[in-house]
Motif scaffolding. Structure first.
Motif, PDB file in Angstrom:
ATOM      1  N   GLY A   4       0.806  -1.206   0.000  1.00 38.48           N
ATOM      2  CA  GLY A   4       0.000   0.000   0.000  1.00 38.48           C
ATOM      3  C   GLY A   4       0.847   1.267   0.000  1.00 38.48           C
ATOM      4  O   GLY A   4       2.056   1.240  -0.237  1.00 38.48           O
ATOM      5  N   ARG A   5       0.188   2.358   0.278  1.00 32.15           N
ATOM      6  CA  ARG A   5       0.885   3.641   0.287  1.00 32.15           C
ATOM      7  C   ARG A   5       1.663   3.836   1.582  1.00 32.15           C
ATOM      8  O   ARG A   5       1.295   3.321   2.636  1.00 32.15           O
ATOM      9  CB  ARG A   5      -0.114   4.787   0.112  1.00 32.15           C
ATOM     10  N   ILE A   6       2.722   4.615   1.487  1.00 33.22           N
ATOM     11  CA  ILE A   6       3.508   4.977   2.667  1.00 33.22           C
ATOM     12  C   ILE A   6       3.640   6.490   2.674  1.00 33.22           C
ATOM     13  O   ILE A   6       4.247   7.083   1.780  1.00 33.22           O
ATOM     14  CB  ILE A   6       4.897   4.323   2.651  1.00 33.22           C
ATOM     15  N   ILE A   7       3.050   7.083   3.681  1.00 33.05           N
ATOM     16  CA  ILE A   7       2.988   8.544   3.757  1.00 33.05           C
ATOM     17  C   ILE A   7       3.639   9.028   5.047  1.00 33.05           C
ATOM     18  O   ILE A   7       3.439   8.456   6.114  1.00 33.05           O
ATOM     19  CB  ILE A   7       1.522   9.013   3.687  1.00 33.05           C
ATOM     20  N   VAL A 104       0.794  21.655   4.113  1.00 30.13           N
ATOM     21  CA  VAL A 104      -0.489  21.885   4.772  1.00 30.13           C
ATOM     22  C   VAL A 104      -0.514  23.279   5.376  1.00 30.13           C
ATOM     23  O   VAL A 104      -1.527  23.968   5.359  1.00 30.13           O
ATOM     24  CB  VAL A 104      -0.732  20.827   5.867  1.00 30.13           C
ATOM     25  N   SER A 105       0.602  23.696   5.911  1.00 33.28           N
ATOM     26  CA  SER A 105       0.750  25.041   6.458  1.00 33.28           C
ATOM     27  C   SER A 105       2.231  25.381   6.388  1.00 33.28           C
ATOM     28  O   SER A 105       3.035  24.622   5.822  1.00 33.28           O
ATOM     29  CB  SER A 105       0.238  25.116   7.896  1.00 33.28           C
ATOM     30  N   ILE A 106       2.612  26.488   6.970  1.00 35.54           N
ATOM     31  CA  ILE A 106       3.999  26.931   6.888  1.00 35.54           C
ATOM     32  C   ILE A 106       4.964  25.947   7.553  1.00 35.54           C
ATOM     33  O   ILE A 106       6.128  25.863   7.184  1.00 35.54           O
ATOM     34  CB  ILE A 106       4.157  28.336   7.512  1.00 35.54           C
ATOM     35  N   ASP A 107       4.481  25.140   8.507  1.00 37.75           N
ATOM     36  CA  ASP A 107       5.391  24.288   9.268  1.00 37.75           C
ATOM     37  C   ASP A 107       5.036  22.804   9.253  1.00 37.75           C
ATOM     38  O   ASP A 107       5.520  22.032  10.072  1.00 37.75           O
ATOM     39  CB  ASP A 107       5.476  24.776  10.719  1.00 37.75           C
ATOM     40  N   GLU A 108       4.201  22.376   8.321  1.00 34.57           N
ATOM     41  CA  GLU A 108       3.889  20.948   8.242  1.00 34.57           C
ATOM     42  C   GLU A 108       3.479  20.555   6.836  1.00 34.57           C
ATOM     43  O   GLU A 108       2.971  21.376   6.062  1.00 34.57           O
ATOM     44  CB  GLU A 108       2.790  20.575   9.232  1.00 34.57           C
ATOM     45  N   GLY A 109       3.698  19.295   6.507  1.00 34.24           N
ATOM     46  CA  GLY A 109       3.325  18.818   5.188  1.00 34.24           C
ATOM     47  C   GLY A 109       3.385  17.306   5.096  1.00 34.24           C
ATOM     48  O   GLY A 109       3.979  16.625   5.948  1.00 34.24           O
ATOM     49  N   TYR A 110       2.744  16.774   4.059  1.00 34.21           N
ATOM     50  CA  TYR A 110       2.752  15.336   3.786  1.00 34.21           C
ATOM     51  C   TYR A 110       3.724  15.044   2.653  1.00 34.21           C
ATOM     52  O   TYR A 110       3.898  15.861   1.749  1.00 34.21           O
ATOM     53  CB  TYR A 110       1.366  14.852   3.379  1.00 34.21           C
ATOM     54  N   ILE A 111       4.309  13.859   2.691  1.00 32.65           N
ATOM     55  CA  ILE A 111       5.169  13.412   1.597  1.00 32.65           C
ATOM     56  C   ILE A 111       4.905  11.929   1.352  1.00 32.65           C
ATOM     57  O   ILE A 111       4.976  11.117   2.278  1.00 32.65           O
ATOM     58  CB  ILE A 111       6.673  13.691   1.904  1.00 32.65           C
ATOM     59  N   ASP A 112       4.555  11.591   0.127  1.00 35.51           N
ATOM     60  CA  ASP A 112       4.265  10.204  -0.250  1.00 35.51           C
ATOM     61  C   ASP A 112       5.561   9.556  -0.730  1.00 35.51           C
ATOM     62  O   ASP A 112       6.097   9.923  -1.779  1.00 35.51           O
ATOM     63  CB  ASP A 112       3.210  10.172  -1.357  1.00 35.51           C
ATOM     64  N   ILE A 113       6.080   8.612   0.050  1.00 33.93           N
ATOM     65  CA  ILE A 113       7.365   7.982  -0.283  1.00 33.93           C
ATOM     66  C   ILE A 113       7.178   6.547  -0.779  1.00 33.93           C
ATOM     67  O   ILE A 113       8.122   5.753  -0.761  1.00 33.93           O
ATOM     68  CB  ILE A 113       8.327   7.995   0.928  1.00 33.93           C
ATOM     69  N   THR A 114       5.962   6.225  -1.236  1.00 30.86           N
ATOM     70  CA  THR A 114       5.671   4.852  -1.659  1.00 30.86           C
ATOM     71  C   THR A 114       6.670   4.356  -2.700  1.00 30.86           C
ATOM     72  O   THR A 114       7.209   3.238  -2.586  1.00 30.86           O
ATOM     73  CB  THR A 114       4.240   4.769  -2.236  1.00 30.86           C
ATOM     74  N   GLU A 115       6.929   5.167  -3.719  1.00 27.42           N
ATOM     75  CA  GLU A 115       7.810   4.725  -4.810  1.00 27.42           C
ATOM     76  C   GLU A 115       9.250   4.539  -4.337  1.00 27.42           C
ATOM     77  O   GLU A 115       9.892   3.534  -4.638  1.00 27.42           O
ATOM     78  CB  GLU A 115       7.757   5.741  -5.952  1.00 27.42           C
TER      79      GLU A 115
END
Length: 416
Positions: A4-7, A104-115
């Motif tokens: 599955g995905r890894i986020i 998401v904001s100035i100090d946080e975010g998501y990164i999809d590292i599945t590949e």
């Protein structure tokens, strides 16, 4: 974590305070806080270092109270350009791994590292990202590793500062279900009270409630929260989602706990004017209007109305906001007022629906349209227009710091 995905959810720790400590090493290890003007009532703590938090200082605390609780507290004014530069550098590091980065904001975010996780273990990647941000920027962060965005966000909160937490779906019953429902991301005080009225006190209670019951009580949002309580979240990491303006609002803290109706209405007029200016700057309109009241005891109250036809005009926003205010306010002293227009979209896409309620208004305008048709027949199509757009349209806000950093991220896109 191989299927599955890894986020990852990367959450900077005490960001503003950490940036200040990075620029001024003599502040490291000390209780510091970023705040507004201490001499004014609106002077509240925006964020504080972990050293200050250990002494009872928290975000939104009044400056005076904070100084009484921690006399050695070092107060600093916000330095937004400095924070934007740090944010830009942090997201540059994340994008060096993959383009699937969603701030998401100035100090946080998501990164999809599945590949990229097919070649390296996700934990190793998370550790490397954390150490790069720390070594290159001198800034701490916590990272959540999970198969979806909700669990990744939840995981990043579990160990602070400088923590890395893996949260699998199979961990949900043991790690999340026992927690009070108010601790779940997406559940605020108002929603928690509604859930408690249904005898839903824990995340586990929410996970097991019948879907029809939660839908009846909270609509689609209730169904969505129930799914997340079961560890389900199908949202993808979308690098472009932050550029989609979903709402435009403004709020202000009053100099005193106000009860004078004329002063409150005047404040609403100013706020609504600013909201209208921001909508106009982005060429947007919206279908839902909400007002927020924070009373002297820091209790938040809100009321909203959804319109058949979208709104953006200052006078309309003000008239409707005042109506909502009089329906909501019970006369208690008010500390803060806010107005938000949400469900916004491009004004060009707005097509006003004729109804028995506004048909008469259109009938009155018919002579104007007839005049326009006559002029266009004589001078050509487009010779006269209802309005003219000047300059290139952009959805990026130029009016609030919370969105300004997105412009910096666009700069990153342009040079890669």
């Amino acid at each position: 974590m191989t299927k599955g995905r890894i986020i990852l959810h990367v959450d900077m720790n005490s960001f503003y305070a950490s940036v200040e400590q990075s620029h001024r090493p003599e502040l490291k290890g000390k209780a510091i806080a970023i705040a507004g003007n201490p001499k004014e009532r609106r002077g509240i703590i925006v964020t504080s270092s972990y050293e200050a938090r250990a002494k009872g200082i928290y975000t939104t605390m009044n400056v005076g109270e904070a100084m009484r609780k921690c006399p050695e507290l070092i107060l600093l004014p916000p330095d937004f350009p400095k924070y934007r530069n740090a944010s830009k550098a942090m997201f540059t590091i994340l994008r060096s791994y993959t383009s699937l980065v969603e701030p998401v904001s100035i100090d946080e975010g998501y990164i999809d590292i599945t590949e990229i996780s097919s070649e390296r273990h996700p934990l190793e990647i998370a550790q490397e990202i954390q150490m790069r941000i720390y070594n290159e920027l001198d800034l701490p962060c916590s990272i959540g590793v999970a198969p979806n965005k909700f669990l990744a966000k939840t995981a990043s909160d579990m160990k602070k500062p400088m923590g890395i937490t893996i949260l699998r779906k199979r961990d949900v019953p043991s790690k999340l279900w026992p927690l009070p429902v108010i601790e779940m991301h997406g559940v605020g005080e108002s929603t928690a009270k509604k859930l408690e009225s249904l005898k839903i006190y824990t995340i586990g209670d929410l996970a097991h409630v019948e879907e029809y019951m939660i839908r009846q009580a909270l609509g689609k949002n209730g169904v969505r929260l129930r799914a997340r309580a079961n560890g389900e979240d199908g949202r993808k990491v979308d690098p472009n989602s932050i550029y989609e303006t979903k709402s435009v609002g403004n709020s202000t803290t009053l100099p005193i706990d106000e009860t004078d109706i004329q002063a409150l209405e005047k404040t609403f007029e100013i706020i609504c004017g600013k909201v209208a200016e921001r909508l106009d700057a982005k060429k947007l309109c919206g279908s839902t209007l909400s007002i927020q009241i924070r009373d002297a005891d820091w209790h938040n109250h809100s009321k909203s109305k959804t319109f058949q036809n979208p709104i953006y005009n200052k006078n309309v926003i003000y008239e409707e906001a005042i109506k909502l205010f009089h329906q909501l306010w019970d006369g208690t002293p008010i500390r803060l007022l806010g107005v938000t227009v949400s469900n916004v979209f491009d004004r060009k896409q707005s097509v006003e629906q004729l109804s028995i309620f506004n048909f008469e208004q259109y009938a009155k305008q018919e002579p104007i349209y007839e005049l326009i048709d006559n002029i266009e027949r004589k001078f050509g199509k487009g010779a006269i227009q209802k309005g003219m757009e000047v300059g290139k349209q952009t959805y990026a806000s130029k009016t609030s710091f919370s969105k300004d950093f997105l412009e910096d991220l666009k700069d990153i896109d342009s040079i890669e």
